[in-house]
Write a protein that holds these residues in place. Sequence first.
Motif, short mmCIF file in Angstrom:
data_model
loop_
_atom_site.label_atom_id
_atom_site.label_comp_id
_atom_site.label_asym_id
_atom_site.label_seq_id
_atom_site.Cartn_x
_atom_site.Cartn_y
_atom_site.Cartn_z
N GLN A 79 0.89 -1.27 0.02
CA GLN A 79 -0.06 0.04 -0.09
C GLN A 79 0.93 1.18 -0.04
OE1 GLN A 79 -2.34 -0.94 3.38
NE2 GLN A 79 -3.98 -2.08 2.16
N VAL A 80 2.05 1.21 0.73
CA VAL A 80 2.83 2.26 0.61
C VAL A 80 3.22 2.45 -0.84
CG1 VAL A 80 5.20 3.22 1.29
CG2 VAL A 80 3.46 2.11 3.02
N LEU A 81 3.81 1.63 -1.53
CA LEU A 81 4.29 1.64 -2.86
C LEU A 81 3.04 2.21 -3.86
CD1 LEU A 81 6.42 1.35 -5.01
CD2 LEU A 81 5.44 -0.97 -5.56
N HIS A 82 1.85 1.70 -3.53
CA HIS A 82 0.71 2.23 -4.40
C HIS A 82 0.51 3.81 -4.11
CE1 HIS A 82 -3.08 2.19 -6.53
NE2 HIS A 82 -3.59 2.90 -5.33
N SER A 83 0.53 4.14 -2.77
CA SER A 83 0.43 5.67 -2.43
C SER A 83 1.42 6.64 -3.05
CB SER A 83 0.35 5.62 -0.99
OG SER A 83 1.68 5.47 -0.46
N MET A 84 2.75 6.09 -3.23
CA MET A 84 3.76 6.74 -3.84
C MET A 84 3.21 7.08 -5.30
SD MET A 84 6.90 4.66 -2.44
CE MET A 84 8.12 5.29 -3.40
N GLY A 85 2.43 6.54 -6.04
CA GLY A 85 2.07 6.85 -7.31
C GLY A 85 3.09 6.96 -8.41
N CYS A 86 4.20 6.11 -8.27
CA CYS A 86 5.64 6.32 -8.95
C CYS A 86 5.31 5.23 -10.40
CB CYS A 86 6.58 5.84 -8.25
SG CYS A 86 6.53 4.10 -7.71
#
Length: 441
Positions: A79-86
Motif C-alpha cells: 500500500q505504501v508503494l501504491h500511495s507513492m504513485g510512481c
Amino acid sequence: MDIQKILTKLRIVELNEMQQHAAEAITGTDGDVVLLSPTGSGKTLAYLLPMMQLIDVSVDDVQALVVTPGRELALQSHQVLHSMGCGIRSSACYGGRAAMDEHRVINDVRPQIVFGTPGRLNDHLDKENISRYNIRYLIIDEFDKCLEMGFQTEMQRLIKNLPGLQRRILLSATNAEQIPQFVNMSKKGTLIDFLPEEEQAPERITLYEVHSPHKDKLETLRQLLLSFGDDSSIVFLNYRESVERVNSYLVEQGFTTSCFHGGLEQCQREDQLYRFSNGSATVLVATDLASRGLDIPNIQNIIHYHLPESEQGYIHRVGRTARWDATGRTFFILSNQEHIPDFVEGDVVPYTTIPSQFTEAPLPRMRTLYIGKGKKDKLSKGDIVGFLCKKGELTADEIGRIDVKDRYTYAAVKREKMQQVLRLTRGEKIKGIKTIIEEVH
C-alpha cells in the motif's frame, strides 16, 4: 518520477539521514545492503524510493521480491508503494486466502514488485505463477524475524529458486547475531547501522509503572485507560486467550476496541486494524503480532498488561509509539509479584495522575463504513467522497480515511453521523451500481 513530488504527495518534508544513506548505498553501489534502523524510522520508504530507479517499468515481469515475516507487513508495504504513485506495479501475496485468486491478480496487474511471506512466494514460484528469471533484487524486511527457526527452510528454498538474483537488501530494527550463509551476502556489501548504541527507546518516550493491587489487572487497566481520554492506545498481552478476555472486559466497560491476534481470520484482522488506525476504536488489544511492521500513526500510549518476554519484544512494542518525531508513553502494569524486567533501560517513574473518579469510557471520533464495491467496479476515492456528500449529506470534514480495495471500500465517517449515512444511503447506487453499505463492528 521526481522524488520530491513523491515526498510532497506523502506529506514528508525531506528524507531523514538514514534514508539518505540507504538511497546512496542502494543506487550508488552494485553490492548487497544491510540496513539497521529503529522501528518507526522509515525503512520501508528507505528501500522503495531507490528501487524506483532500479526497476525497469518497460518490463512486465517481476524484478524484485520483498519478503516479510507476516501478512500485515506485506500488505502495508504494498500500500505504501501504491500511495507513492510512481508507476511501478505491485501485488501482495500471503497465506489465509486462495493462491488462485492471487494468481489472477498477478496475471491482471503484471507486477514488477511482489510483497509476500516466504511460504506463499515459494508456492507461486513453484507453480510458475511468478517467473523467477527476471528477479534481480531480493529485499528481506525484518530479516531477523524471517530468519528465525521456522522460516529458515522456506527462506533457503526461496533463495535457491532465484537463479538471476543479483542483489540482496536486508532490513531490521534489531541487530541479528549473524546472517545465515545461505543468504549469500556478497563480501563487498554495505552495512548501514543507525541503531542507537544504548538507547532502547527514543528519549521522546516516557516510561511509567502502574501498580495493581490485585493479580488480575483488569480494574487497574480500566482506570488507566479512562485517564487517557480519547488517546489512541495499544494494550499488549502474551496470549491469544488473554487478548480475547481483556477485550471482552473492556467492551463490557463501554470502551470501543479493536482485537488483534494470530487466531483471527485475515479479513477479521484487517477489519480490526483498519478501525483502530482510522480512529473508529481508541484501544487496540493485541498480542506481539501487532508489535512488528504495523505503521499506524499517532499512537500515544503503549501498555504492557503482560510484561514483554524479551528485550527485542520490548523494543518492537515501544516502537509503535513516538513514530518519526512524535512523543509517546509506555506503561508497565505490575502486580505485587512483578517487577520491571532487567533488560528495560531508562528511568521508569510512577504514574500518579489517575484520578479517583471517572466519567464513562470515551467514544471514538470516527466509525468505519463498509461499501461492497471497489477498484474492480471502477470506483475511486473521489467517487466515494461524492457519494457520501451527495447521498449521505456529509461535509468533507466529516469524512476521514478512505481505502478503496479491489472488491470493497472502507471509509471513516464522524461517529455522530453514522446512523444518518446508513439511513440516507440505504438502497442508493454508486455510479449506477447497487451495493451493500454497512458499519464495520
